[in-house]
Design a protein around this motif. Structure first.
Motif, PDB file in Angstrom:
ATOM      1  N   ARG A  46       0.822  -1.216   0.000  1.00  0.00           N
ATOM      2  CA  ARG A  46       0.000   0.000   0.000  1.00  0.00           C
ATOM      3  C   ARG A  46       0.859   1.270   0.000  1.00  0.00           C
ATOM      4  NH1 ARG A  46      -5.394  -0.375   0.956  1.00  0.00           N
ATOM      5  NH2 ARG A  46      -6.243  -2.427   1.543  1.00  0.00           N
ATOM      6  N   GLU A  47       2.058   1.170   0.505  1.00  0.00           N
ATOM      7  CA  GLU A  47       2.958   2.327   0.489  1.00  0.00           C
ATOM      8  C   GLU A  47       3.564   2.540  -0.895  1.00  0.00           C
ATOM      9  OE1 GLU A  47       7.139   3.900   2.540  1.00  0.00           O
ATOM     10  OE2 GLU A  47       6.186   2.051   3.245  1.00  0.00           O
ATOM     11  N   LEU A  48       3.972   1.452  -1.544  1.00  0.00           N
ATOM     12  CA  LEU A  48       4.659   1.560  -2.822  1.00  0.00           C
ATOM     13  C   LEU A  48       3.704   1.664  -4.012  1.00  0.00           C
ATOM     14  CD1 LEU A  48       7.512  -1.066  -2.277  1.00  0.00           C
ATOM     15  CD2 LEU A  48       7.679   1.425  -2.158  1.00  0.00           C
ATOM     16  N   LEU A  54       5.904  -0.707  -7.124  1.00  0.00           N
ATOM     17  CA  LEU A  54       5.717  -2.089  -6.681  1.00  0.00           C
ATOM     18  C   LEU A  54       6.834  -3.013  -7.156  1.00  0.00           C
ATOM     19  CD1 LEU A  54       1.853  -2.539  -7.134  1.00  0.00           C
ATOM     20  CD2 LEU A  54       3.123  -2.263  -5.001  1.00  0.00           C
ATOM     21  N   PHE A  55       7.547  -2.617  -8.194  1.00  0.00           N
ATOM     22  CA  PHE A  55       8.653  -3.443  -8.678  1.00  0.00           C
ATOM     23  C   PHE A  55       9.758  -3.578  -7.634  1.00  0.00           C
ATOM     24  CE2 PHE A  55      10.217   0.769  -9.443  1.00  0.00           C
ATOM     25  CZ  PHE A  55      11.591   0.681  -9.374  1.00  0.00           C
ATOM     26  N   GLN A  56       9.755  -2.708  -6.621  1.00  0.00           N
ATOM     27  CA  GLN A  56      10.788  -2.753  -5.588  1.00  0.00           C
ATOM     28  C   GLN A  56      10.546  -3.853  -4.543  1.00  0.00           C
ATOM     29  OE1 GLN A  56      11.691   0.993  -3.730  1.00  0.00           O
ATOM     30  NE2 GLN A  56      11.757   2.115  -5.655  1.00  0.00           N
ATOM     31  N   ILE A  57       9.369  -4.419  -4.515  1.00  0.00           N
ATOM     32  CA  ILE A  57       9.078  -5.456  -3.523  1.00  0.00           C
ATOM     33  C   ILE A  57       9.911  -6.699  -3.835  1.00  0.00           C
ATOM     34  CG2 ILE A  57       7.306  -6.986  -2.579  1.00  0.00           C
ATOM     35  CD1 ILE A  57       5.278  -4.790  -3.024  1.00  0.00           C
ATOM     36  N   THR A  58      10.623  -7.179  -2.850  1.00  0.00           N
ATOM     37  CA  THR A  58      11.543  -8.302  -3.021  1.00  0.00           C
ATOM     38  C   THR A  58      10.791  -9.618  -3.214  1.00  0.00           C
ATOM     39  OG1 THR A  58      13.165  -7.189  -1.603  1.00  0.00           O
ATOM     40  CG2 THR A  58      13.474  -9.550  -1.973  1.00  0.00           C
ATOM     41  N   GLU A  59      11.231 -10.397  -4.181  1.00  0.00           N
ATOM     42  CA  GLU A  59      10.634 -11.707  -4.420  1.00  0.00           C
ATOM     43  C   GLU A  59      11.039 -12.689  -3.323  1.00  0.00           C
ATOM     44  OE1 GLU A  59      11.195 -13.384  -8.280  1.00  0.00           O
ATOM     45  OE2 GLU A  59      11.274 -11.409  -9.245  1.00  0.00           O
ATOM     46  N   SER A  60      10.142 -13.653  -3.066  1.00  0.00           N
ATOM     47  CA  SER A  60      10.435 -14.713  -2.102  1.00  0.00           C
ATOM     48  C   SER A  60       9.510 -15.885  -2.390  1.00  0.00           C
ATOM     49  CB  SER A  60      10.219 -14.221  -0.668  1.00  0.00           C
ATOM     50  OG  SER A  60      10.338 -15.291   0.254  1.00  0.00           O
ATOM     51  N   ASN A  61       9.992 -17.099  -2.214  1.00  0.00           N
ATOM     52  CA  ASN A  61       9.141 -18.261  -2.460  1.00  0.00           C
ATOM     53  C   ASN A  61       8.585 -18.860  -1.174  1.00  0.00           C
ATOM     54  OD1 ASN A  61      11.415 -19.421  -1.401  1.00  0.00           O
ATOM     55  ND2 ASN A  61      11.794 -20.817  -3.111  1.00  0.00           N
ATOM     56  N   ILE A  62       8.745 -18.125  -0.068  1.00  0.00           N
ATOM     57  CA  ILE A  62       8.176 -18.596   1.194  1.00  0.00           C
ATOM     58  C   ILE A  62       7.383 -17.489   1.863  1.00  0.00           C
ATOM     59  CG2 ILE A  62      10.039 -20.257   1.572  1.00  0.00           C
ATOM     60  CD1 ILE A  62      11.149 -18.268   3.677  1.00  0.00           C
ATOM     61  N   VAL A  63       6.441 -17.887   2.680  1.00  0.00           N
ATOM     62  CA  VAL A  63       5.687 -16.947   3.515  1.00  0.00           C
ATOM     63  C   VAL A  63       6.213 -17.047   4.941  1.00  0.00           C
ATOM     64  CG1 VAL A  63       3.411 -16.274   4.351  1.00  0.00           C
ATOM     65  CG2 VAL A  63       3.663 -17.212   2.029  1.00  0.00           C
ATOM     66  N   THR A  64       6.175 -18.261   5.490  1.00  0.00           N
ATOM     67  CA  THR A  64       6.771 -18.570   6.792  1.00  0.00           C
ATOM     68  C   THR A  64       7.446 -19.939   6.671  1.00  0.00           C
ATOM     69  OG1 THR A  64       4.832 -19.763   7.645  1.00  0.00           O
ATOM     70  CG2 THR A  64       4.890 -17.353   7.965  1.00  0.00           C
ATOM     71  N   SER A  65       7.997 -20.403   7.740  1.00  0.00           N
ATOM     72  CA  SER A  65       8.628 -21.727   7.714  1.00  0.00           C
ATOM     73  C   SER A  65       7.607 -22.833   7.461  1.00  0.00           C
ATOM     74  CB  SER A  65       9.358 -21.989   9.033  1.00  0.00           C
ATOM     75  OG  SER A  65       8.446 -21.937  10.138  1.00  0.00           O
ATOM     76  N   GLN A  66       6.332 -22.537   7.674  1.00  0.00           N
ATOM     77  CA  GLN A  66       5.278 -23.534   7.495  1.00  0.00           C
ATOM     78  C   GLN A  66       4.557 -23.417   6.153  1.00  0.00           C
ATOM     79  OE1 GLN A  66       3.265 -22.447  11.320  1.00  0.00           O
ATOM     80  NE2 GLN A  66       3.333 -24.658  11.703  1.00  0.00           N
ATOM     81  N   ILE A  67       4.701 -22.278   5.487  1.00  0.00           N
ATOM     82  CA  ILE A  67       3.974 -22.055   4.237  1.00  0.00           C
ATOM     83  C   ILE A  67       4.934 -21.554   3.165  1.00  0.00           C
ATOM     84  CG2 ILE A  67       2.096 -20.822   3.095  1.00  0.00           C
ATOM     85  CD1 ILE A  67       0.717 -20.498   5.737  1.00  0.00           C
ATOM     86  N   ASP A  68       5.002 -22.316   2.063  1.00  0.00           N
ATOM     87  CA  ASP A  68       5.800 -21.863   0.921  1.00  0.00           C
ATOM     88  C   ASP A  68       4.865 -21.448  -0.214  1.00  0.00           C
ATOM     89  OD1 ASP A  68       4.809 -24.232  -0.092  1.00  0.00           O
ATOM     90  OD2 ASP A  68       6.752 -25.244  -0.209  1.00  0.00           O
ATOM     91  N   ALA A  69       5.434 -21.098  -1.363  1.00  0.00           N
ATOM     92  CA  ALA A  69       4.631 -20.608  -2.482  1.00  0.00           C
ATOM     93  C   ALA A  69       3.651 -21.671  -2.979  1.00  0.00           C
ATOM     94  CB  ALA A  69       5.548 -20.157  -3.616  1.00  0.00           C
ATOM     95  N   VAL A  70       4.081 -22.927  -2.975  1.00  0.00           N
ATOM     96  CA  VAL A  70       3.206 -23.998  -3.457  1.00  0.00           C
ATOM     97  C   VAL A  70       1.973 -24.134  -2.561  1.00  0.00           C
ATOM     98  CG1 VAL A  70       3.007 -26.468  -3.893  1.00  0.00           C
ATOM     99  CG2 VAL A  70       5.087 -25.242  -4.565  1.00  0.00           C
ATOM    100  N   LEU A  71       2.196 -24.195  -1.250  1.00  0.00           N
ATOM    101  CA  LEU A  71       1.072 -24.340  -0.332  1.00  0.00           C
ATOM    102  C   LEU A  71       0.176 -23.108  -0.368  1.00  0.00           C
ATOM    103  CD1 LEU A  71      -0.504 -25.839   1.779  1.00  0.00           C
ATOM    104  CD2 LEU A  71       1.116 -25.033   3.526  1.00  0.00           C
TER     105      LEU A  71
END
Length: 286
Positions: A46-48, A54-71
């Motif tokens: 909401r800030e960017l 929004l292109f500045q938001i860093t990519e990541s394939n995890i949310v937490t140690s319990q949830i990744d992109a697939v889940l």
């Protein structure tokens, strides 16, 4: 390329409602436990977003140690967007938001789905974040794909944040041919900065809007060819121009930058078309 109000609910509401419909306790709890991370990502978004960054938001394939992109993808498809789930009503609020159900990305085709502006495979923290979910037609969703821009100029337009204003910026060029050749172009509004100009042109190209609008314009002209010839026989070029001006004003009153507004403005302002081009749209019937 139509402006939309952002969804009236936030990520916290989306997560809580979605979790309430997940029968797998561990999955529901993992989603709720991820809420602080998702809230922080929403705040950054909401800030960017309003600044076109929004292109500045860093990519990541995890949310937490319990949830990744697939889940997270499974949670979105099997729970949040699933018909009959408690959160389906939130999904439908987003999908049905555009006036007349018209896709805001092309302003032409019918909304068929909800698109993740930042793709869910690369930004799973934003999978259920309402401001990252945009109603779209199937073609725009496919054209956009899952690409992630690395600079501001290479971002498609965001319906919740980008406002192009009401100045005329979509224009038509008429070339003398049989049938007349119609092409659409962007004429930047005075209030646009260089980055927005680049983004509008990028959006126009990625979404294939020039080709889409030209095809629709050709069909529209075929539909009106008989009436234009009838007007031409009765009142000549002046009458043809007046008729086209009335059509332009009617379209302009509803949407200053629809492809129809641009088409009728271009036809009206073409001396060649008003004099003879209107008789070359298609072969006359005997």
């Amino acid at each position: 390329m139509k402006r939309l109000d952002p969804p009236a609910f936030n990520a916290t509401q989306a997560i809580e409602v979605c979790a309430s419909g997940i029968s797998i306790h561990e999955r529901a709890q993992a989603l709720l436990d991820a809420l602080p991370v998702i809230q922080a990502s929403e705040a950054e978004y909401r800030e960017l977003g309003p600044a076109g960054q929004l292109f500045q938001i860093t990519e990541s394939n995890i949310v937490t140690s319990q949830i990744d992109a697939v889940l997270m993808g499974v949670i979105y498809k099997a729970h949040f967007a699933r018909k009959g789930s408690p959160s389906r009503a939130l999904y439908e609020q987003i999908r049905m938001a555009p006036e007349y159900g018209i896709c805001p990305l092309c302003a032409q085709r019918t909304v068929a789905t909800v698109d993740h502006y930042l793709p869910q495979s690369r930004h799973p923290k934003l999978n259920l974040t309402p401001v990252n979910l945009v109603p779209a037609c199937s073609d725009c969703n496919k054209n956009k794909l899952a690409g992630v821009p690395t600079r501001a100029e290479d971002q498609t337009l965001h319906p919740y944040f980008d406002d192009l204003g009401n100045d005329r910026w979509l224009v038509v060029e008429i070339q003398a041919s049989s049938p007349p050749t119609i092409s659409f172009a962007i004429r930047p509004a005075g209030a646009w900065n260089d980055v927005l100009i680049a983004r509008v042109n990028y959006h126009f190209r990625v979404m294939g809007l020039g080709e889409l609008y030209a095809a629709q314009a050709a069909s529209e002209m075929a539909d009106i060819s008989y009436s234009l010839e009838d007007v031409g026989v009765s009142t000549g070029p002046v009458g043809v121009r007046q008729h086209l001006d009335g059509q332009f004003r009617s379209r302009y009153d509803r949407d200053a930058n629809s492809w129809k507004t641009a088409l009728y403005e271009g036809l009206r302002d073409s001396d060649w078309f008003c004099t003879e081009g209107y008789r070359m749209i298609r072969n006359r019937r005997p």
